[in-house]
Design a protein around this motif. Sequence first.
Motif, PDB file in Angstrom:
ATOM      1  N   PRO A 132       0.918  -1.189  -0.084  1.00  0.00           N
ATOM      2  CA  PRO A 132       0.134   0.005   0.055  1.00  0.00           C
ATOM      3  C   PRO A 132       0.651   1.328   0.002  1.00  0.00           C
ATOM      4  N   ILE A 133       1.977   1.269   0.605  1.00  0.00           N
ATOM      5  CA  ILE A 133       2.653   2.529   0.851  1.00  0.00           C
ATOM      6  C   ILE A 133       3.516   2.522  -0.777  1.00  0.00           C
ATOM      7  N   GLU A 134       3.912   1.541  -1.454  1.00  0.00           N
ATOM      8  CA  GLU A 134       4.578   1.754  -2.747  1.00  0.00           C
ATOM      9  C   GLU A 134       3.529   2.275  -3.604  1.00  0.00           C
ATOM     10  N   THR A 135       2.250   1.726  -3.392  1.00  0.00           N
ATOM     11  CA  THR A 135       1.260   2.070  -4.261  1.00  0.00           C
ATOM     12  C   THR A 135       0.754   3.535  -4.121  1.00  0.00           C
ATOM     13  N   ALA A 136       0.793   3.953  -2.931  1.00  0.00           N
ATOM     14  CA  ALA A 136       0.320   5.339  -2.432  1.00  0.00           C
ATOM     15  C   ALA A 136       1.554   6.176  -2.985  1.00  0.00           C
ATOM     16  N   LEU A 137       2.852   5.857  -3.123  1.00  0.00           N
ATOM     17  CA  LEU A 137       3.923   6.798  -3.767  1.00  0.00           C
ATOM     18  C   LEU A 137       3.489   6.950  -5.210  1.00  0.00           C
ATOM     19  N   THR A 138       3.199   5.702  -5.848  1.00  0.00           N
ATOM     20  CA  THR A 138       3.166   5.844  -7.300  1.00  0.00           C
ATOM     21  C   THR A 138       1.866   6.770  -7.729  1.00  0.00           C
ATOM     22  N   LYS A 139       0.875   6.608  -6.686  1.00  0.00           N
ATOM     23  CA  LYS A 139      -0.458   7.008  -7.143  1.00  0.00           C
ATOM     24  C   LYS A 139      -0.584   8.694  -6.688  1.00  0.00           C
ATOM     25  N   THR A 140      -0.456   8.715  -5.324  1.00  0.00           N
ATOM     26  CA  THR A 140      -0.837  10.151  -4.780  1.00  0.00           C
ATOM     27  C   THR A 140       0.548  11.032  -4.891  1.00  0.00           C
ATOM     28  N   LYS A 141       1.688  10.554  -4.804  1.00  0.00           N
ATOM     29  CA  LYS A 141       3.117  11.233  -4.976  1.00  0.00           C
ATOM     30  C   LYS A 141       3.456  11.458  -6.186  1.00  0.00           C
ATOM     31  N   LYS A 142       2.921  10.562  -7.395  1.00  0.00           N
ATOM     32  CA  LYS A 142       3.437  10.711  -8.617  1.00  0.00           C
ATOM     33  C   LYS A 142       4.765  10.250  -8.864  1.00  0.00           C
ATOM     34  N   VAL A 143       5.153   9.321  -8.004  1.00  0.00           N
ATOM     35  CA  VAL A 143       6.510   8.896  -8.125  1.00  0.00           C
ATOM     36  C   VAL A 143       6.380   7.941  -9.101  1.00  0.00           C
ATOM     37  N   ASP A 144       7.786   7.795  -9.954  1.00  0.00           N
ATOM     38  CA  ASP A 144       7.973   7.075 -11.223  1.00  0.00           C
ATOM     39  C   ASP A 144       9.000   6.137 -10.856  1.00  0.00           C
ATOM     40  N   ARG A 145       8.443   4.896 -10.360  1.00  0.00           N
ATOM     41  CA  ARG A 145       9.294   3.908  -9.679  1.00  0.00           C
ATOM     42  C   ARG A 145      10.159   3.347 -10.652  1.00  0.00           C
ATOM     43  N   LYS A 146      10.097   3.335 -12.001  1.00  0.00           N
ATOM     44  CA  LYS A 146      10.904   2.939 -13.053  1.00  0.00           C
ATOM     45  C   LYS A 146      12.130   4.005 -13.167  1.00  0.00           C
ATOM     46  N   LYS A 147      11.903   5.088 -12.695  1.00  0.00           N
ATOM     47  CA  LYS A 147      13.248   6.048 -12.784  1.00  0.00           C
ATOM     48  C   LYS A 147      14.182   6.300 -11.703  1.00  0.00           C
ATOM     49  N   MET A 148      13.888   5.321 -10.734  1.00  0.00           N
ATOM     50  CA  MET A 148      14.506   5.189  -9.494  1.00  0.00           C
ATOM     51  C   MET A 148      15.298   4.052  -9.040  1.00  0.00           C
ATOM     52  N   SER A 149      16.271   4.199  -8.596  1.00  0.00           N
ATOM     53  CA  SER A 149      17.104   2.882  -7.944  1.00  0.00           C
ATOM     54  C   SER A 149      16.214   2.359  -6.870  1.00  0.00           C
ATOM     55  N   ILE A 150      16.555   1.175  -6.405  1.00  0.00           N
ATOM     56  CA  ILE A 150      15.913   0.522  -5.387  1.00  0.00           C
ATOM     57  C   ILE A 150      16.264   1.234  -3.910  1.00  0.00           C
ATOM     58  N   SER A 151      17.071   1.813  -3.761  1.00  0.00           N
ATOM     59  CA  SER A 151      17.665   2.741  -2.753  1.00  0.00           C
ATOM     60  C   SER A 151      16.910   4.044  -2.541  1.00  0.00           C
ATOM     61  N   GLU A 152      16.719   4.542  -3.842  1.00  0.00           N
ATOM     62  CA  GLU A 152      16.037   5.766  -3.947  1.00  0.00           C
ATOM     63  C   GLU A 152      14.541   5.482  -3.539  1.00  0.00           C
ATOM     64  N   PHE A 153      13.889   4.556  -4.114  1.00  0.00           N
ATOM     65  CA  PHE A 153      12.478   4.268  -3.724  1.00  0.00           C
ATOM     66  C   PHE A 153      12.289   3.866  -2.536  1.00  0.00           C
ATOM     67  N   ARG A 154      13.123   3.040  -1.747  1.00  0.00           N
ATOM     68  CA  ARG A 154      13.115   2.640  -0.571  1.00  0.00           C
ATOM     69  C   ARG A 154      13.118   3.759   0.503  1.00  0.00           C
ATOM     70  N   ALA A 155      13.905   4.671   0.274  1.00  0.00           N
ATOM     71  CA  ALA A 155      14.279   6.066   0.958  1.00  0.00           C
ATOM     72  C   ALA A 155      12.774   6.820   0.736  1.00  0.00           C
ATOM     73  N   ALA A 156      12.036   6.813  -0.442  1.00  0.00           N
ATOM     74  CA  ALA A 156      10.891   7.672  -0.558  1.00  0.00           C
ATOM     75  C   ALA A 156       9.722   7.021   0.288  1.00  0.00           C
ATOM     76  N   CYS A 157       9.892   5.467   0.356  1.00  0.00           N
ATOM     77  CA  CYS A 157       8.840   4.766   1.019  1.00  0.00           C
ATOM     78  C   CYS A 157       8.904   5.255   2.361  1.00  0.00           C
ATOM     79  N   GLU A 158      10.138   5.012   2.940  1.00  0.00           N
ATOM     80  CA  GLU A 158      10.348   5.293   4.456  1.00  0.00           C
ATOM     81  C   GLU A 158       9.889   6.739   4.752  1.00  0.00           C
ATOM     82  N   ALA A 159      10.252   7.930   4.110  1.00  0.00           N
ATOM     83  CA  ALA A 159       9.792   9.164   4.250  1.00  0.00           C
ATOM     84  C   ALA A 159       8.486   9.362   4.123  1.00  0.00           C
TER      85      ALA A 159
END
Length: 917
Positions: free
Chosen positions: A100-127
Motif C-alpha cells: 500500500p505504501i508503494e502504491t500510495a507513492l506512485t498514485k498520490t505522490k506521482k513517484v515514477d518507480r522506473k526512474k528510481m533505484s531500489i535505494s531511492e525508492f525505499r528512501a521515498a517509501c520510508e519518508a
Amino acid sequence: MNFKKTLRMPTTEFPMRGNLPNREPVRLEEWNEADLYDQVMEKNSDKPMFVLHDGPIYANGNIHVGHAMNRIVKDMIVRHRNMDGYKAPYVPGWDAHGLPIETALTKTKKVDRKKMSISEFRAACEAYAWEQVENQKEQFQRLGLIGDWDDPYVTLTPDFEANQIKVFGEMAKEGHVYQGKKPVYWSPSSESALAEAEIEYHDKRSPSIYVAMKVKDGRGVLDETDEFIIWTTTPWTLPANLGISVHPKYEYVVVEADARRFVVAKELLEQVQTALEWDAMNVVKTVTGDQLENITAQHPFYDRESLVMTGDHVTVEAGTGAVHTAPGHGEDDFIIGQHYGLPPLCPVDDKGKMTDKAPGFEGLFYDEANKPITEKLDENGALLKLQFITHSYPHDWRTKKPVIYRATEQWFVSVDNMRQDLLDAIARVEWQPKWGEVRLHNMIRDRGDWCISRQRVWGVPIPVFYEEDGSPIISTETIDHVAQLFRTHGSNIWFDWETKDLLPEGYTSEKSPNGNFTRETDIMDVWFDSGSSHQGVLEERADQHRPADLYFEGSDQYRGWFNSSLITAVAVTGDAPYKKVLSHGFTLDGKGEKMSKSLGNTVDPAKVMKQLGADILRLWVSSTDFQSDVRVSDDILKQVSETYRKIRNTLRFMLGNLHDFNPATDRVADHELGDMDRFMYQRLNRLIDTAQKGYREYNFGATYQALHHFCSIDLSAFYMDVAKDALYCDHENDVHRRAMQTVLYDSLVTLTKLLTPITPYTAEEAWSFIEDTNEAFVQLSDMPSRFEVEGEADREARWNELLQVRTVVLKALEEARSEKVIGKSLEAHVSLTVSPSMKQMLQQMSAPEKLFIVSKLDVLEGEETHVSVEKASGDTCERCWHVKDDVGENQSFPMLCERCADVVATYDRAVLEEPAK
C-alpha cells in the motif's frame, strides 16, 4: 426583603456546556506539558505489570472510525488498569512496510518507480511512512489516548528489523523455514505472492466448461474409445494440465451418450446428464477409482499424456468426480502431483501472462486466454458444454483484483512442522469471546504452510545468501551478523552494499571457493513483520514482558495478526505471545450496512471531534457491545451527546452544591448520616461494583449503563431532587445538609474516577474543580474503594420498595397538575395509603413529605397503595415555597415558615433589605 440572598444556591465555574472541541485540545496540551504518561508510570512503578500489546496499525491515510474504536477500547483498558493497582504501559505500534505504501507513492505522490533505484525508492517509501505515522499519531492523541507517543514501535526501525531477522534465524535453525516451488496465491496486479491473510473473497463471473479427454492407455480397464469428462471454471489452467484425479473408493461408470463413451463418477451421473442435456444414456461398465489409477489420457490440445491419479481430495459435491489436475496451479493438485512425480508446470508469468510453455496462447493475460482456449477445445471436439457462472473467488485485498494459484520458488514457514504445538498453545490461552479459540484452532488445523516471501522491495529482506551452486546459506553466524548490521545501519544496506560486505568478514565456504556468493532479493511478508513484534517489542523493551497479558484487535485478525504472532512465537519460544486474546467486531452505519466512501455512509473521527468532541466518541464506544459489529451514525452520536449532557449536568449540580463544603472540616460522622444517606452509599457501592466488574471483564457497556443509571436515576431523579430543599434552604451547617453534601462529595469523587477511562477530558475538567484532592490529575488517583455503611442489611430492599411508592406518588402529582388541581408539587397535600411496614418506615422519617417534594403528607394504612392529591391548605413561605401552617408565626419574618425564619435571622437585616438586582 431580598430572601434570595439567603438561599445557598449552586455556585460553580464548571460550565454547563462542555464545548469539548475547544477545551479538549487545551487539556491535551496540559497533559503533554506535565508528561502525564511518565507520571502515571512512575506512580505505578512498584505495582504488578499489565501489558496490552498494540497490534500495529498500517501507516497510510487518516484514521477511520474503526481505528478510533479499536484504540479507544485499548485506552480504556490501559487507563483503568493504571488506576486499578497495575503498571500498564502502552506502546503504540505502526506497520510501515508493504505494497500500500508503494502504491500510495506512485498514485498520490506521482513517484515514477522506473526512474528510481531500489535505494531511492525505499528512501521515498520510508519518508512517506514516517509522514503517515506522525499524521496518525496526532489524530490518535487527539482522541485522548495515553501512551508512550514519543517512543512508539514502528516496523521499519533498525532495532525492530534486527529483532525480526533474529526471529527468522531462530525459526530457520529449528527447521521451520524452507524454500520450495509450489503453488501459492499470486496477485498479477501486485506481481507478488500473497498470504492467506491477504486474500478476500468477492463474486466473479467465470466460464464453466465440461471437457472430454480421450483415454490413451486404458490398462485393460478402459477402452481407447472411452473419454474422461472433467469440469473447470479456469480454462486458462488447461495448458498446465498433467493429470486427472479420481477418488480411490468412488464408483465410476462408463456411459454411452451422444454416440460416445464417457467416464464419470456414478454419484454424479444424473447431474452430468442434466448439465450436458443427454436425451438418453446407457451404463456399460462400473469400476472403482483405484482401478483407474495410472491410466493415461490424451491432453485435449497438446501432444502429451495426462496421468490418472487417485486422491482423497476428490469429492462428489460438484463436477464429474474426475478432476482436472494442474500441479502448478492448485494446492491439492501440487500435493498429488508430487506423490506421482509430476512437475509443477506453470505457464503463467509474474504479470499473469501466458508464457511459451503454453504454445498457441503466449502473451495473453490469463483471463483473456479463456476464450481462445475454449475455442481450441471446441475445434478439437473436446468442449462438451460452455456456460458462465458467478461464484465467490479470491481477490487481492489491496488491489481488489482476482488472484491465481501459481507455482513459483518461494520461502515458506512449515506449519505442518509445529501444528500440534500451535494447537496446544491455543488451548492454553484465554479467549474472549470464547468462539475465538475455536476459530483460530480450526484455522491452524486446516491451514497450509505460510508463504513468507514477497517479490517487492519495500520491506525487510529475507536474510539468505546463496552458494555458487544456488544452495541457500542460513546459519547462526550469518543471521547474527546481518541482524547486527541492520541494527546499526538499517535494512537498506541489503540493497546498497555488495554481497561480500554483508557477510561476516573472511566468510568462506567449500561450495563457493571463489567467494562468489549471491543474496535473496525477495522481502518478507508484512505479516511476518507484525507477527514478530513479540520479539521486537515485548522482549526487547524494558517496559514490556512476554507473553503479553492481552492482545486486542478486530475479529479479522484471527487470520492475520493473532495467527502470524502465534506461529512465530511458538516457533521461537514454544508458547503463544499472549495470555488472553480479546476481539472486536466491525463498525457499520446506522442501518447496519458496511461503511463505504462511495455510499457516503462513513463517520469521520476527525469531523466528530471537531463538531462534538473526543469524549462523545469515547462515550459511544463505551456504550457498545464492541465484541460484535457496532453501529454508528450522526443520529446515534447525537443520542450519546444527550447522555453526556446528563452526566455533565450531574457533575455540575454536585460541584455547584459543594461550593461551601470543605471535606476536611465539614464531613459528618457516620452516625450523623440519615437512612437515605446510607442508602445512597449502598447505591454508590453498587455502582463501584458494577462499573469495576465491567471494566475488569471488558464489558464496558455494563459500566456505561451503571454510570448513566447512577447519574440519571439514583442522583438526578432521586437523591439530588430530594436534597435540593435542604441544600438551598437549610442553615449552612445544618447536620442534615452537611450529611447530604458528604454524600454528594463522595459521589462526585467516585463518579469522576469511574468516568476517567471513558471520558478522560471531562473527568479531568471536573477533577480540577473538586476540593481537597491529593492528586493534581485524576489519572494519578486510584479506582474508588467501597464505602463502609452502618445499619440494617435490608436497607436497600426497603428503600427500593419506598422508591416504587415514590414513583406512584409522582405519577399522581403529574396527573393532578395536568388536571389543574395543583401547580407546583409543593402546593400539594397528599394522602397516601400503604402497607403497615411502609407506613412505619415513613413515620420514622423526620419529614417524609420532602421525599415526595410536597408540602403535606398523610400516611394511611391499607392493603393496596393508593394516592389522592388535593391542594394544600395554609400559606406559602416566600423563601422555600412550602405551604405550611406555621407561616406568619415568626413576627420578625411573618412571610416565612419557622425553618426559614430561623435561617434568615442569622443574616444582617441591612443585607436582607437591599433590593434584588
